[in-house]
Design an enzyme around this catalytic site. Structure first.
Site, PDB file in Angstrom:
ATOM      1  CE  LYS A 167      12.978  -9.769 -12.153  1.00 36.64           C
ATOM      2  NZ  LYS A 167      13.932  -9.909 -11.136  1.00 36.64           N
ATOM      3  CD1 TRP A 213      -0.759  -5.984  -3.633  1.00 39.42           C
ATOM      4  CD2 TRP A 213      -0.303  -6.602  -1.523  1.00 39.42           C
ATOM      5  NE1 TRP A 213      -0.068  -7.253  -3.787  1.00 39.42           N
ATOM      6  CE2 TRP A 213       0.108  -7.554  -2.425  1.00 39.42           C
ATOM      7  CE3 TRP A 213      -0.225  -6.861  -0.126  1.00 39.42           C
ATOM      8  CZ2 TRP A 213       0.543  -8.725  -1.958  1.00 39.42           C
ATOM      9  CZ3 TRP A 213      -0.001  -8.178   0.242  1.00 39.42           C
ATOM     10  CH2 TRP A 213       0.304  -9.104  -0.698  1.00 39.42           C
ATOM     11  CE  LYS A 267      11.093  -1.890  -6.726  1.00 37.09           C
ATOM     12  NZ  LYS A 267      11.599  -3.166  -7.754  1.00 37.09           N
ATOM     13  CD  GLU A 311      16.697 -11.870 -10.614  1.00 34.88           C
ATOM     14  OE1 GLU A 311      16.031 -12.622  -9.549  1.00 34.88           O
ATOM     15  OE2 GLU A 311      16.179 -10.916 -11.049  1.00 34.88           O
ATOM     16  NE  ARG A 356       4.617   2.104  -0.515  1.00 29.91           N
ATOM     17  CZ  ARG A 356       5.806   1.801   0.507  1.00 29.91           C
ATOM     18  NH1 ARG A 356       6.774   2.085  -0.259  1.00 29.91           N
ATOM     19  NH2 ARG A 356       5.578   1.103   1.439  1.00 29.91           N
ATOM     20  CD  GLU A 402       9.261 -10.504 -10.453  1.00 30.77           C
ATOM     21  OE1 GLU A 402       8.825  -9.962  -9.333  1.00 30.77           O
ATOM     22  OE2 GLU A 402      10.489 -10.222 -10.421  1.00 30.77           O
ATOM     23  CB  CYS A 432      -1.101   0.240   1.134  1.00 34.39           C
ATOM     24  SG  CYS A 432      -2.021  -1.274   1.381  1.00 34.39           S
ATOM     25  CG  ASN A 442       1.900   0.821   4.186  1.00 33.29           C
ATOM     26  OD1 ASN A 442       1.640  -0.515   4.016  1.00 33.29           O
ATOM     27  ND2 ASN A 442       2.909   1.196   3.876  1.00 33.29           N
ATOM     28  N   GLY A 443      -0.047  -1.050   6.453  1.00 36.08           N
ATOM     29  CA  GLY A 443       0.226  -1.828   7.538  1.00 36.08           C
ATOM     30  C   GLY A 443      -0.799  -3.048   8.097  1.00 36.08           C
ATOM     31  CG  HIS A 455      19.845 -36.436  -8.759  1.00 36.56           C
ATOM     32  ND1 HIS A 455      20.317 -37.554  -8.354  1.00 36.56           N
ATOM     33  CD2 HIS A 455      20.989 -35.508  -9.266  1.00 36.56           C
ATOM     34  CE1 HIS A 455      21.730 -37.397  -8.434  1.00 36.56           C
ATOM     35  NE2 HIS A 455      22.087 -36.151  -8.944  1.00 36.56           N
TER      36      HIS A 455
HETATM   37  O1  M6R Z   1      13.196  -4.352  -1.571  1.00 37.05           O
HETATM   38  P1  M6R Z   1      13.918  -5.606  -1.465  1.00 37.05           P
HETATM   39  O2  M6R Z   1      15.083  -5.973  -2.374  1.00 37.05           O
HETATM   40  O3  M6R Z   1      13.983  -5.867  -0.031  1.00 37.05           O
HETATM   41  O4  M6R Z   1      12.786  -6.636  -2.266  1.00 37.05           O
HETATM   42  C1  M6R Z   1      12.815  -7.881  -2.262  1.00 37.05           C
HETATM   43  C2  M6R Z   1      11.886  -8.811  -3.114  1.00 37.05           C
HETATM   44  O5  M6R Z   1      10.698  -8.642  -2.550  1.00 37.05           O
HETATM   45  C3  M6R Z   1      11.926  -8.351  -4.560  1.00 37.05           C
HETATM   46  O6  M6R Z   1      13.314  -8.719  -4.979  1.00 37.05           O
HETATM   47  C4  M6R Z   1      11.097  -9.068  -5.272  1.00 37.05           C
HETATM   48  O7  M6R Z   1      11.419 -10.694  -5.191  1.00 37.05           O
HETATM   49  C5  M6R Z   1      10.937  -8.653  -6.542  1.00 37.05           C
HETATM   50  N1  M6R Z   1       9.632  -8.636  -7.365  1.00 37.05           N
HETATM   51  C6  M6R Z   1      11.743  -9.546  -7.638  1.00 37.05           C
HETATM   52  O8  M6R Z   1      11.546  -8.845  -8.999  1.00 37.05           O
END
Ligand code: M6R
Length: 607
Positions: free
Chosen positions: A484, A74, A602, A480, A27, A487, A2, A100-101, A503
């Site tokens: 990518k 969110w 984010k 990674e 956010r 997501e 949020c 937010n929280g 395995h």
């Molecule tokens: O802000 P941060 O680097 O702590 O965030 C960590 C993860 O939430 C962040 O890397 C997330 O996995 C991204 N969506 C990856 O693209």
């Protein structure tokens, strides 16, 4: 998650709030709302969906007023509905707030408030609004303070009241809040991006602080009502840095930012002649650095994959046993940490709730706790006893790209700094530094192939499942690449170390299950090549990331993306980039919302 924003000053609040929400949309973006106080009347408008929906809706009304609050949501408690969207009113329609929280004891509070309260939403936030109102006896700040003393959980909140047209009350515990200081005006937001257009002067609110803000004055108190003196800080990012600069998406811009911001990350932090690095913010004496016998890298998501690369650097260059811990696991497994352990929290936002909690736990147990963070003034930056900013600039796309490469850059330099104190020679240090300095030009060579990678993405975009394979230092690259892709394109993908395939996972392979293999020329090249042969034999479509000049890679695969040669330790800095571009184009071709993928936010500021 949020994003919240508040404004008080001489401007019309509505345009400021809507523009600010757009900046905060990363956010959370399932619904949004705004409330503006015009004389004694509060106008509230909310809409399900993106900020555009809200912006359309407010066009249909005349909403005037120079004080207001807004929120992009969110969902945590309650589904995605207009009723659940913020701002939420108290009982009599005079008090309204954004939050937010998570209020963990909202059920208890609801019970205590009794039957006289009627709620319109399923949210914990609405109960908080009623709680504050129940404490209100004419002084809004006192009501907020009293109410918050009954709350368990986390909050960043801004409260407005129809009987107090000259002030906003804001409070923070566990959710970030920044106050922007303008000329006769103040901005309050979850991060600094919404206020960059208007001011670079900011005040960071700390946990347990409450501020009363009028257009000319901000007074800050702790929960015992004692006055606290706050410092105004200057932020470096400019407004332009936070915009797309002509790219279709923030993610693409941020991928292309990498060569430039990589230079920003390493500039002035090493001495080539000495083959040494000196990151000033570590705040440890040479003796303390020598006493470290274990390093733990704590992070989530992409940052944790950067950390897995960092582990190689710390072990190879500094000879210090290094573990990578996913923050959400670390905090609950009673980790063994002592005064010889150095813990780095690695985070783009510096606000990831699990990482913050894990670092607090490590600190409690006596470790050295340092941060490797992008967002200046963020919670991790402030709560750790030192560390380094990664200087990636604002990263607004939900999918992290440039923060990943810059996190690796900083860990390389830290590993070199520790390594030169312990075991490696100036010549080895110089070799690493020279190779690091060549990285931006080599990144550019990969970026020049973006169109070719786009054409390859077209061939793979309709598969339902994808494997990513890598070995050694390229296993985190596979992880990674897989993250990518999944997501932002929502294609199912998995990452395995090449040697693990036989395995079990190899059973999944077929002509409909492509494999993306990272097979660059490092010490495991021959082993990886054998794994790729095994895949070839199962007729799975094969895309390889290979080192320039490796003609054999062409014969072995359906498609190859070549990357420039570099030191093995630095390979992830290059090998990840084609996978970012590949994921980006697949997602665009599938019509996904690349910068704001479904179900994600984010910064994950809730557990
Ligand atoms: O802000 P941060 O680097 O702590 O965030 C960590 C993860 O939430 C962040 O890397 C997330 O996995 C991204 N969506 C990856 O693209």
């Amino acid at each position: 998650m949020c994003g919240i924003i508040g404004y008080i000053g001489n401007k019309q609040a509505l345009p400021v709030l809507i523009k600010g929400l757009r900046r905060l949309e990363y956010r959370g973006y399932d619904s949004a709302g705004v409330a503006v106080l015009d004389k004694e009347k509060i106008h509230r408008t909310r809409a399900v969906g993106k900020i555009d929906e809200l912006a359309e809706k407010v066009k249909q009304e005349e909403i005037l007023g120079t004080i207001g609050i807004a929120h992009t949501r969110w969902a945590t408690h309650g589904g995605v509905t207009e009723d659940n969207a913020h701002p939420h009113f108290g009982k009599d329609g005079k008090l309204v707030l954004v939050h937010n929280g998570i209020i963990e004891n909202y059920r208890e509070i609801k019970e205590k408030l009794g039957d006289k309260h009627e709620y319109k939403s399923e949210t914990d936030t609405e109960i908080l609004a009623h709680l504050i109102e129940s404490h209100y006896k004419g002084n809004l700040r006192e009501a907020v303070e009293h109410a918050l003393s009954h709350v368990r959980g986390t909050y960043g909140l801004v409260v407005m009241h129809a009987d107090h047209p000259d002030s906003l009350i804001t409070a923070r515990l566990g959710s970030p809040l920044v106050v922007g200081v303008g000329e006769g005006e103040y901005y309050i937001a979850s991060d600094a991006t919404p206020m960059l257009t208007y001011t670079k002067k900011v005040i960071y609110l700390e946990d347990g602080e409450v501020a009363e803000i009028s257009k000319d004055k901000m007074e800050t108190f702790n929960l015992k009502d004692e006055v606290i003196t706050k410092c105004v800080e200057e932020i470096e990012w400019d407004d332009e840095q936070a915009e797309k600069q002509g790219y279709d998406h923030f993610m693409l811009k941020e991928i292309f930012d990498q060569p430039t911001v990589f230079e920003d990350a390493i500039r002035g932090r090493y001495n080539l002649e000495e083959g040494a690095a000196h990151l000033g913010g570590l705040n440890m004496t040479v003796e303390e650095m020598r006493s470290v016998d274990r390093i733990i890298l704590i992070a989530c998501g992409t940052a944790s994959y950067a950390a897995m690369v960092g582990k190689y650097a710390f072990e190879r260059l500094a000879g210090i046993p290094t573990e990578v811990d996913v923050a959400s696991e670390f905090r609950y497994r009673d980790p063994i940490v002592n005064e010889k352990t150095l813990v780095f929290g690695i985070s783009q936002s510096g606000e990831t709730a699990d990482t913050i909690a894990a670092l607090r736990e490590a600190k409690r147990k006596g470790a050295y706790v340092r941060g490797i963070v992008n967002v200046v003034g963020s919670t991790i930056a402030r709560e750790t006893d030192g560390g380094s900013y990664i200087h990636a600039g604002p990263e607004l796309a939900v999918a992290s790209t440039k923060a990943y490469t810059n996190m690796i850059a900083i860990m390389m330099l830290y590993a070199l700094q520790f390594g030169r104190l312990r075991r490696i020679t100036p010549a080895t240090g110089q070799r690493l530094l020279k190779a690091l300095r060549e990285i931006p030009a080599k990144m550019n060579q990969i970026l020049e192939q973006a169109d070719k990678i786009k054409a390859i993405a077209e061939k793979y975009k309709d598969y339902k499942d994808v494997f990513f394979l890598g070995r050694g230092i390229n296993f985190p690259v596979a992880l990674e690449g897989s993250l990518k892709l999944k997501e932002i394109s929502y294609i199912h993908s998995e990452a395995y170390p090449g040697g693990e395939m036989k395995h079990g996972p190899i059973a999944l392979l077929s002509e409909d299950f492509p494999v993306i293999g990272i097979m660059t020329k490092d010490q495991l090249y021959d082993k990886m090549r054998s794994n790729i042969e095994e895949i070839r034999a199962r007729k799975a479509p094969l895309l390889l990331i290979a080192t320039q000049g490796d003609e054999g890679a062409k014969e072995l695969s359906d498609d190859v993306i070549y990357v420039p040669d570099t030191m093995e330790l630095l390979e992830p800095l290059l090998n990840t980039i084609p996978l970012q571009i590949f994921a980006y184009h697949v997602a665009v071709m599938l019509g996904r919302d690349v910068d704001r993928p479904r179900n994600l936010a984010k910064s994950v500021t809730v557990e």
